[in-house]
Design an enzyme around this catalytic site. Sequence first.
Site, PDB file in Angstrom:
ATOM      1  N   GLU A 174      54.931  17.412 -11.575  1.00  0.00           N
ATOM      2  CA  GLU A 174      55.081  18.587 -10.716  1.00  0.00           C
ATOM      3  C   GLU A 174      54.263  19.800 -11.161  1.00  0.00           C
ATOM      4  OE1 GLU A 174      59.208  19.324  -9.940  1.00  0.00           O
ATOM      5  OE2 GLU A 174      59.408  17.443  -8.870  1.00  0.00           O
TER       6      GLU A 174
ATOM      7  N   GLU B 209      60.849  10.679  -7.611  1.00  0.00           N
ATOM      8  CA  GLU B 209      62.143  11.362  -7.722  1.00  0.00           C
ATOM      9  C   GLU B 209      62.738  11.619  -6.353  1.00  0.00           C
ATOM     10  OE1 GLU B 209      62.453  15.007  -9.982  1.00  0.00           O
ATOM     11  OE2 GLU B 209      61.103  14.223 -11.504  1.00  0.00           O
TER      12      GLU B 209
HETATM   13  O1  LIG Z   1      66.143  19.591  -9.871  1.00  0.00           O
HETATM   14  C1  LIG Z   1      66.263  18.209 -10.008  1.00  0.00           C
HETATM   15  C2  LIG Z   1      64.981  17.623 -10.599  1.00  0.00           C
HETATM   16  C3  LIG Z   1      64.742  18.041 -12.052  1.00  0.00           C
HETATM   17  O2  LIG Z   1      65.859  17.730 -12.843  1.00  0.00           O
HETATM   18  C4  LIG Z   1      63.481  17.304 -12.551  1.00  0.00           C
HETATM   19  O3  LIG Z   1      63.243  17.503 -13.934  1.00  0.00           O
HETATM   20  C5  LIG Z   1      62.254  17.788 -11.799  1.00  0.00           C
HETATM   21  O4  LIG Z   1      61.184  16.865 -11.886  1.00  0.00           O
HETATM   22  C6  LIG Z   1      62.584  18.107 -10.362  1.00  0.00           C
HETATM   23  N1  LIG Z   1      61.743  18.554  -9.442  1.00  0.00           N
HETATM   24  C7  LIG Z   1      62.457  18.819  -8.337  1.00  0.00           C
HETATM   25  C8  LIG Z   1      61.881  19.361  -7.085  1.00  0.00           C
HETATM   26  N2  LIG Z   1      61.212  20.589  -7.348  1.00  0.00           N
HETATM   27  C9  LIG Z   1      61.853  21.767  -7.709  1.00  0.00           C
HETATM   28  C10 LIG Z   1      61.992  22.782  -6.805  1.00  0.00           C
HETATM   29  C11 LIG Z   1      62.587  23.976  -7.195  1.00  0.00           C
HETATM   30  C12 LIG Z   1      63.042  24.134  -8.491  1.00  0.00           C
HETATM   31  C13 LIG Z   1      62.915  23.086  -9.388  1.00  0.00           C
HETATM   32  C14 LIG Z   1      62.320  21.900  -9.003  1.00  0.00           C
HETATM   33  C15 LIG Z   1      63.762  18.523  -8.557  1.00  0.00           C
HETATM   34  N3  LIG Z   1      63.813  18.074  -9.823  1.00  0.00           N
END
Ligand SMILES: OC[C@@H]1[C@@H](O)[C@H](O)[C@@H](O)c2nc(CNc3ccccc3)cn21
Length: 441
Positions: free
Chosen positions: A168, A352
């Site tokens: 990401e 994911e």
């Molecule tokens: O938030 C759930 C997961 C997180 O635990 C993972 O480490 C990460 O790869 C992950 N990315 C997202 C989607 N993007 C996102 C959007 C806003 C804030 C944080 C992540 C969700 N998640």
Amino acid sequence: MFSHKRADFGEDFLFGAATAAYQIEGGQTDGRGSSIWDTFSTTPGNVHNSETGKFACDHYNRWPEDLDLLADGGFDAYRFSFAWPRLIPEGVGQVNQKGVDFYDRLIDGMLERGLKPFATLYHWDLPSALQDKGGWLNRDIADWFADYAVMVHKNFGDRLETTATINEPWCVAFLSHMLGVHAPGYRDIRAAARASHHVLLAHGTAINALRAEGGKNLGIVCNFEVAQGATGKPEDMGAARLWDGIFNRWYLDGLFKGKYPSDVLAHFAPHMPDDFADDMAVVSTPIDWFGVNYYTRGLYEHAPERGAFPLRKVDGPLEKTAIGWEIFPEGLEEILTRISADYTDIPLYVTENGMAEIEGTDDPRRIAYYNGHLGAVLAAQKRGADVRGYFGWSLLDNYEWAEGYDKRFGLVHVDYKTQKRTPKSSYRAFQSLLTGANRSR
Ligand SMILES: OC[C@@H]1[C@@H](O)[C@H](O)[C@@H](O)c2nc(CNc3ccccc3)cn21
């Protein structure tokens, strides 16, 4: 249980679950160096309840049990990340042999259980020593990261099914340098612009370095959101388009077209590194597969008072998960088909997808959440997207970054006082889909 059959997805389709080092390992010992999340989480005000990943799920010690959970669930693959500070405590230079030994055991443990290792080189835990040198704001990070990637390849590459450079890049750059929500917690458009370029330059530089070492099955993982106007008014539709540029097209255009989107660049241009355009061939170095992280959609409205990026996310009407994200499985179909139609025909993996719940609820909605998003994968496949696999986020309840431990994404519940793992009904649903039976060791 799910309304789908494993065979619906295709004979070679892979099912897995995903985690990340800082969120599950704990184990701040045996030579592991400090990371920016160690410092960010111990700085008051950054993380809910000032919780840290110091102990997390104690995966550093309990990894055999966690691999057993994957095998018992019938999963084919495990998406995990290497902790850069555990392997190279200062980020460059000296290798920590105990760190190498840990990942050797972990990867061999996967192979012994028939689990394909899907590795991520960087899932946000930058060594603090590199942050001291500017971190993602220093162009040299491209070489630091490439050297780290080659070190991983030389030690583990022969056993990895796939390798992703970065998890990401939007979170690494924009969320962490413009919005300040994640480490290192900057709120600075110049920092965001430079990090948004350097993170992709580092990716491409590492891909080239890995290719030179014979690296195969190399990719990157990006997060996507369907951005929609809060109303049909042109200014709100424009706000959604701009967010689509910031969140989605900066990475898709950069990685697959070798050119940043002009609407976003209009905002970043005064702050971009000199001669960034000369780097775009490296940024768009060809890769073998592409990882798609998807959770939700966003509704956006024009917000002229918001300065650099005049937009604001507004609350939507759809059912939400415990982390406040709307449940919108159609968005996964849209994202997968858009990438396949407009950007690339290389294999895609949903790396994911998952749903947060609060403590102890074993939320029955989670089975419906996964069922709906698995249906979106099938629909995207029918529309021509070459989707090769799906990874649920996450195997375990774990450290949810700035949210701390309350927001639980695990297919398996973790009692952090005892570290007891308890499969949830959503784990059993995958087990039934993947093995045809509910069983545990
Ligand atoms: O938030 C759930 C997961 C997180 O635990 C993972 O480490 C990460 O790869 C992950 N990315 C997202 C989607 N993007 C996102 C959007 C806003 C804030 C944080 C992540 C969700 N998640």
